[in-house]
Design an enzyme around this catalytic site. Structure first.
Site, PDB file in Angstrom:
ATOM      1  N   HIS A  72       0.836  -0.957   0.040  1.00 50.10           N
ATOM      2  CA  HIS A  72      -0.150   0.074   0.352  1.00 50.10           C
ATOM      3  C   HIS A  72       0.797   1.450   0.108  1.00 50.10           C
ATOM      4  CE1 HIS A  72      -4.250  -1.411   1.388  1.00 50.10           C
ATOM      5  NE2 HIS A  72      -3.412  -2.005   0.735  1.00 50.10           N
ATOM      6  N   TYR A 200      -9.938   5.792   6.828  1.00 49.95           N
ATOM      7  CA  TYR A 200     -10.003   5.460   8.768  1.00 49.95           C
ATOM      8  C   TYR A 200     -10.712   7.132   8.641  1.00 49.95           C
ATOM      9  CZ  TYR A 200      -6.098   3.544   9.791  1.00 49.95           C
ATOM     10  OH  TYR A 200      -4.745   2.513  10.496  1.00 49.95           O
ATOM     11  N   PRO A 292      -5.388   0.445  18.688  1.00 51.64           N
ATOM     12  CA  PRO A 292      -5.292   0.050  16.960  1.00 51.64           C
ATOM     13  C   PRO A 292      -4.985   1.123  16.082  1.00 51.64           C
ATOM     14  CG  PRO A 292      -7.674  -0.697  17.480  1.00 51.64           C
ATOM     15  CD  PRO A 292      -6.551  -0.416  18.322  1.00 51.64           C
ATOM     16  N   LYS A 296       0.087  -0.531  15.193  1.00 53.81           N
ATOM     17  CA  LYS A 296       1.184  -0.182  15.590  1.00 53.81           C
ATOM     18  C   LYS A 296       1.285  -1.476  16.804  1.00 53.81           C
ATOM     19  CE  LYS A 296       2.628   3.356  13.521  1.00 53.81           C
ATOM     20  NZ  LYS A 296       3.566   3.328  12.304  1.00 53.81           N
ATOM     21  N   TYR A 384       3.440   6.887   9.780  1.00 48.55           N
ATOM     22  CA  TYR A 384       2.754   5.644   9.692  1.00 48.55           C
ATOM     23  C   TYR A 384       3.391   4.636   9.335  1.00 48.55           C
ATOM     24  CZ  TYR A 384      -1.477   3.221   7.406  1.00 48.55           C
ATOM     25  OH  TYR A 384      -2.308   1.893   7.513  1.00 48.55           O
TER      26      TYR A 384
END
Length: 389
Positions: A72, A200, A292, A296, A384
């Site tokens: 991704h 998200y 979550p 991580k 990220y």
């Protein structure tokens, strides 16, 4: 039995540590209280940072991940109808890999026999002894008999509820914790994902997440109060609520199907200091829990064992005590930065019971800023993919 390192727990942290030590020619034994089948039945997240994929590559256990995993290059934050894409690849020249934690665990277990890594399954009543000495040992019961493993070091990779952290005296250990007043209701279904990258979503009704395990298996979550129960959420009700919270562009692409698994996961931030006491080291969920949001948990476990394996290898090969002594401080520095990112993203994307109009407007302002600022997006992207070791 004698070994150089006794490892408690056969989750990803324990398995990766065992493989890294065996690769260096060190003896290690893993103790696991559950059966192999139970361990492989646990459904977990699967967004892998470079630190995790690099370990699998270095161990030559990455073939299936590279074949079946989904690289991704970015992900999305959503607010109402707006999608804010974070171009991770463009901003960091790196990417993450979507590959389920269960699959990582399976690959590590399958490779263990050929690497000489022994895993003792169904080891009951595991207890740690003399961890403050240079000769610690572990006892356990199996098939009605009691056994003992003598080791130079013990690695506690046995999760939040395991015995390892409890072996650190209360006068030494210090926990830090934040419990969030909601959970994630998740559904796993054999349907194609609604978007090729994660979303998200911040919505006035609560948070939602659109993710996937493969191009034919999707994982979705919605924020719910801790008082909710899974049985209160039949599949149709959950799908309806999910579609309300996702941006219309994504909601129209949601394919519905029967749930393979549904569960509610509470959210908490937790760190235990120090991560070393005498001859005992903590790694992974035994030392820290992250919400979550931001994916991580597994990746922090991987960075822990990267630090710990290097320290232990240096000790056995060079009698170097400095790396062993520095492990806790080194690992915690990265842990707290990851905790900060997960906390920040959780605060930004969820609705809290005490939030008022001011809090909502601040969230909207922050998302507006992220949408218009490459610097803000770069900061998110760097966190990220995982900060450098």
């Amino acid at each position: 039995m004698k070994t150089q390192v006794a490892i408690i727990g056969s989750g990803p942290s324990g398995l990766m540590l065992g493989h890294l030590l065996r690769q260096a020619g060190l003896d290690a034994v893993i103790l696991e209280r559950q059966t192999e089948e139970h361990v492989l039945s646990r459904i977990r997240a699967g967004v892998l940072e470079t630190v995790t994929t690099d370990i699998l590559e270095d161990l030559d256990i990455a073939d299936r991940m590279n074949t079946e995993g989904l690289p991704h290059d970015g992900f999305n934050l959503a607010d109402g109808e707006r999608l804010i894409r974070i171009d991770v690849k463009g901003l960091t020249d790196s990417h993450v890999m979507v590959y389920g934690q269960t699959e990582v665990t399976k690959d590590l277990i399958d490779a263990a026999p050929s690497r000489g890594l022994e895993i003792i399954w169904e080891a009951a009543d595991v207890a740690l002894h003399d961890v403050e000495s240079d000769a610690p040992y572990v006892t356990y019961k199996k098939d009605g008999a009691e056994y003992r493993i003598d080791a130079r070091f013990i690695a506690g990779c046995d999760g939040f509820h395991g015995p390892s952290r409890k072996a650190v005296p209360d006068a030494i250990g210090r926990p830090f914790e934040k419990v969030y007043p909601f959970g994630w209701l998740g559904i796993l279904a054999d349907v194609p994902p609604c978007n090729h990258e994660l979303i998200y979503a911040n919505h006035e009704r609560g948070f939602a997440l659109a993710s996937m395990r493969s191009m034919s298996r999707s994982r979705y979550y919605i924020q719910v109060p801790l008082t909710e129960k899974v049985e209160d959420w039949p599949d149709d009700k959950l799908w309806d609520e999910l579609c309300r919270r996702l941006p219309p562009e994504a909601a129209k692409n949601v394919a519905r199907g029967p749930a393979l698994e549904k569960s509610i996961a509470p959210l908490r931030s937790y760190v235990f200091e120090p991560m070393r006491h005498g001859s005992l080291f903590l790694a992974g969920d035994s030392a820290h829990i992250v919400p979550p949001t931001g994916a991580k948990g597994l990746n922090l476990a991987a960075s822990d064992v990267r630090y710990l394996s290097r320290a232990l290898i240096s000790w056995f090969e060079k009698n170097d005590n400095d790396a062993v002594a520095a492990y806790s401080e080194q690992a915690l520095a990265r842990v707290w930065k990851s905790e900060r990112f997960s906390w920040q993203l959780t605060m930004l994307m969820h609705r809290f019971p005490d939030d008022g109009p001011f809090d909502r407007r601040v969230q909207v302002a922050e998302l507006d800023y992220i949408a218009s600022s490459e610097a803000a997006q770069r900061t998110i992207a760097e966190n990220y993919i995982g900060l450098p070791l």
